[in-house]
Scaffold this motif. Structure first.
Motif: not given
Length: 157
Positions: A6-16, A24-25, A83-88
Motif C-alpha cells: 500500500p505504500h508508494a515511496l519516491f526514491s532517487f538514490g540508494t534505495l533504487l 532491506l526487503f 516501509l519500516a525497514a526503509a525508515d530504519a
C-alpha cells in the motif's frame, strides 16, 4: 496500488540499488519511473557504519527545493514491513514526508531533516518593501558578502 503493497515511496538514490533492496526487503520491490518537480539533489555525508556497509557509500543524496529543477527516480511499492525497514535504514539526517510527484501521485520521500543545512546564511526580508526594491536589496546584500543568491523573495526581479 494493492492492499499488499500500500505504500508508494519516491526514491532517487540508494534505495533504487537492487543490492540495497535485497538487504532491506529480502528481494527487489516493484517500482515504476517517476519524477519530482521543484527539487534537485545534493550530497549528504553518512557516518552510520551499517548504512555505509549496506549501500557501499559514505555519501548519499538528499532532496533540496529548487525552482525549475526535477529529480528523476522511481516509485517503490512497499509493504508495511518494507516501509519500516526503509525508515530504519535512513539515518536521522532524513525525515519521511509526503510529496506530490510530477504525475500528480502522492508518495513518501526522504527529505533532509535539516533543510537549512546547506545554507551559509538565512536572510529575512521585509515583506512590506516593494518587490523590485526587495530583490535589489537582497542581491546587493549577497554581492557585498560574496554570497551566491540562488533566489530572491520576488522571483529574481
Amino acid at each position: 496500488m494493492s492492499a499488499h503493497r500500500p505504500h508508494a515511496l519516491f526514491s532517487f538514490g540508494t534505495l533504487l540499488d537492487e543490492r540495497v533492496q535485497k538487504s532491506l526487503f529480502g528481494e527487489p520491490v516493484p517500482s515504476a519511473p517517476a519524477s519530482l518537480a521543484g527539487h534537485t539533489t545534493r550530497p549528504l555525508p553518512i557516518t552510520d557504519p551499517e548504512v555505509i556497509a549496506t549501500s557501499g557509500l559514505d555519501v548519499h543524496l538528499t532532496l533540496e527545493r529548487r525552482l525549475g529543477a526535477e529529480v528523476r527516480g522511481a516509485v517503490l511499492r512497499l509493504t508495511d514491513e518494507d516501509l519500516a525497514a526503509a525508515d530504519a535504514y535512513e539515518v536521522d539526517d532524513y525525515v519521511r514526508r509526503r510529496v506530490v510527484l510530477s504525475s500528480g501521485e502522492t508518495a513518501w520521500a526522504y527529505l533532509d531533516a535539516n533543510p537549512l543545512r546547506p545554507a551559509s546564511c538565512v536572510v529575512v526580508v521585509d515583506p512590506s518593501e516593494p518587490e523590485g526594491k526587495r530583490g535589489q536589496r537582497l542581491r546587493a546584500w549577497c554581492a557585498a558578502r560574496h554570497v551566491d543568491c540562488l533566489a530572491s523573495a520576488d522571483g529574481g526581479r
